[in-house]
Write a protein that holds these residues in place. Sequence first.
Motif, PDB file in Angstrom:
ATOM      1  N   SER A   1     -30.379 -42.210 -12.057  1.00 45.09           N
ATOM      2  CA  SER A   1     -30.201 -43.537 -11.490  1.00 45.09           C
ATOM      3  C   SER A   1     -29.318 -44.357 -12.434  1.00 45.09           C
ATOM      4  N   VAL A   2     -28.273 -44.966 -11.880  1.00 43.45           N
ATOM      5  CA  VAL A   2     -27.345 -45.763 -12.684  1.00 43.45           C
ATOM      6  C   VAL A   2     -27.162 -47.128 -12.026  1.00 43.45           C
ATOM      7  N   SER A   3     -26.971 -48.154 -12.836  1.00 45.24           N
ATOM      8  CA  SER A   3     -26.820 -49.506 -12.283  1.00 45.24           C
ATOM      9  C   SER A   3     -25.406 -49.759 -11.760  1.00 45.24           C
ATOM     10  N   ASP A   4     -24.404 -49.050 -12.287  1.00 52.40           N
ATOM     11  CA  ASP A   4     -23.013 -49.230 -11.869  1.00 52.40           C
ATOM     12  C   ASP A   4     -22.403 -47.840 -11.667  1.00 52.40           C
ATOM     13  N   LEU A   5     -22.321 -47.406 -10.425  1.00 52.60           N
ATOM     14  CA  LEU A   5     -21.851 -46.056 -10.113  1.00 52.60           C
ATOM     15  C   LEU A   5     -20.412 -45.827 -10.558  1.00 52.60           C
ATOM     16  N   ASP A   6     -19.555 -46.802 -10.371  1.00 51.66           N
ATOM     17  CA  ASP A   6     -18.153 -46.624 -10.731  1.00 51.66           C
ATOM     18  C   ASP A   6     -17.989 -46.465 -12.243  1.00 51.66           C
ATOM     19  N   LEU A   7     -18.656 -47.289 -13.024  1.00 51.79           N
ATOM     20  CA  LEU A   7     -18.591 -47.192 -14.483  1.00 51.79           C
ATOM     21  C   LEU A   7     -19.194 -45.880 -14.965  1.00 51.79           C
ATOM     22  N   ALA A   8     -20.365 -45.518 -14.445  1.00 57.09           N
ATOM     23  CA  ALA A   8     -21.025 -44.275 -14.855  1.00 57.09           C
ATOM     24  C   ALA A   8     -20.177 -43.058 -14.475  1.00 57.09           C
ATOM     25  N   SER A   9     -19.489 -43.113 -13.339  1.00 60.19           N
ATOM     26  CA  SER A   9     -18.617 -42.014 -12.924  1.00 60.19           C
ATOM     27  C   SER A   9     -17.473 -41.839 -13.924  1.00 60.19           C
TER      28      SER A   9
ATOM     29  N   LEU B   1     -25.165 -38.953  -9.608  1.00 59.53           N
ATOM     30  CA  LEU B   1     -25.358 -40.324 -10.062  1.00 59.53           C
ATOM     31  C   LEU B   1     -25.687 -41.146  -8.830  1.00 59.53           C
ATOM     32  N   LEU B   2     -26.756 -41.922  -8.914  1.00 55.30           N
ATOM     33  CA  LEU B   2     -27.291 -42.638  -7.754  1.00 55.30           C
ATOM     34  C   LEU B   2     -27.575 -44.080  -8.129  1.00 55.30           C
ATOM     35  N   GLU B   3     -26.991 -45.019  -7.385  1.00 60.23           N
ATOM     36  CA  GLU B   3     -27.330 -46.426  -7.610  1.00 60.23           C
ATOM     37  C   GLU B   3     -28.757 -46.672  -7.130  1.00 60.23           C
ATOM     38  N   PRO B   4     -29.433 -47.707  -7.655  1.00 64.82           N
ATOM     39  CA  PRO B   4     -30.828 -47.965  -7.256  1.00 64.82           C
ATOM     40  C   PRO B   4     -31.002 -47.970  -5.744  1.00 64.82           C
ATOM     41  N   VAL B   5     -32.119 -47.391  -5.307  1.00 69.26           N
ATOM     42  CA  VAL B   5     -32.406 -47.209  -3.884  1.00 69.26           C
ATOM     43  C   VAL B   5     -33.672 -47.964  -3.521  1.00 69.26           C
TER      44      VAL B   5
ATOM     45  N   VAL C   1     -32.651 -44.515   4.753  1.00 69.42           N
ATOM     46  CA  VAL C   1     -32.549 -44.970   3.369  1.00 69.42           C
ATOM     47  C   VAL C   1     -31.056 -45.012   3.055  1.00 69.42           C
ATOM     48  N   ASN C   2     -30.555 -46.181   2.665  1.00 70.56           N
ATOM     49  CA  ASN C   2     -29.149 -46.337   2.324  1.00 70.56           C
ATOM     50  C   ASN C   2     -28.956 -46.047   0.849  1.00 70.56           C
ATOM     51  N   VAL C   3     -28.040 -45.134   0.528  1.00 70.66           N
ATOM     52  CA  VAL C   3     -27.778 -44.755  -0.851  1.00 70.66           C
ATOM     53  C   VAL C   3     -26.279 -44.800  -1.121  1.00 70.66           C
ATOM     54  N   ARG C   4     -25.935 -44.949  -2.391  1.00 70.55           N
ATOM     55  CA  ARG C   4     -24.548 -44.819  -2.850  1.00 70.55           C
ATOM     56  C   ARG C   4     -24.588 -43.866  -4.024  1.00 70.55           C
ATOM     57  N   ASN C   5     -23.838 -42.775  -3.925  1.00 70.25           N
ATOM     58  CA  ASN C   5     -23.916 -41.748  -4.956  1.00 70.25           C
ATOM     59  C   ASN C   5     -22.585 -41.035  -5.141  1.00 70.25           C
ATOM     60  N   ALA C   6     -22.533 -40.193  -6.159  1.00 69.03           N
ATOM     61  CA  ALA C   6     -21.415 -39.282  -6.406  1.00 69.03           C
ATOM     62  C   ALA C   6     -22.001 -38.071  -7.126  1.00 69.03           C
ATOM     63  N   ILE C   7     -21.362 -36.912  -6.960  1.00 73.98           N
ATOM     64  CA  ILE C   7     -21.882 -35.672  -7.533  1.00 73.98           C
ATOM     65  C   ILE C   7     -20.817 -35.038  -8.421  1.00 73.98           C
ATOM     66  N   PHE C   8     -21.281 -34.503  -9.558  1.00 77.91           N
ATOM     67  CA  PHE C   8     -20.406 -33.937 -10.588  1.00 77.91           C
ATOM     68  C   PHE C   8     -20.965 -32.605 -11.051  1.00 77.91           C
ATOM     69  N   GLU C   9     -20.097 -31.812 -11.697  1.00 71.92           N
ATOM     70  CA  GLU C   9     -20.550 -30.614 -12.392  1.00 71.92           C
ATOM     71  C   GLU C   9     -20.303 -30.848 -13.868  1.00 71.92           C
ATOM     72  N   GLY C  10     -21.363 -30.756 -14.663  1.00 77.50           N
ATOM     73  CA  GLY C  10     -21.252 -30.948 -16.098  1.00 77.50           C
ATOM     74  C   GLY C  10     -20.590 -29.760 -16.767  1.00 77.50           C
ATOM     75  N   PRO C  11     -20.192 -29.923 -18.030  1.00 79.09           N
ATOM     76  CA  PRO C  11     -19.505 -28.854 -18.758  1.00 79.09           C
ATOM     77  C   PRO C  11     -20.293 -27.544 -18.814  1.00 79.09           C
TER      78      PRO C  11
END
Length: 76
Positions: free
Chosen positions: A14-22, A63-67, A46-56
Motif C-alpha cells: 500500500s502506497v500513499s502516492d502511486l506515481d511517486l512510488a512507481s 503498488l496499491l493506493e489506499p482502498v 471496490v475502486n482501486v488504483r494500482n500498478a504492477i512491477f517485476e523486481g530485480p
Amino acid sequence: QAVVTGALAHLCLSVSDLDLASAQIIAAGASRLTEAEALALGEPVVNVRNAIFEGPAGVIIELLEPVAFPLDRTAT
C-alpha cells in the motif's frame, strides 16, 4: 498449492502516492508490467488504483493506493 486461473502470486504494498512510488521502484531496478490504472473490481464494487512491477529478483510487486472496502468500519 495450485494457482487459480487468472490469479497472480505477488506481493502487494500500500502506497500513499502511486506515481511517486512507481518512479522510486523503477529507479531501484524494477520493471513495469502494467501502467498505473484505476479499476472497479468485484461485487460490491471496490475502486482501486494500482500498478504492477517485476523486481530485480523476479518477485511480482503490486503498488496499491489506499482502498476503501464496502464493509470497512469508520474510525470512531
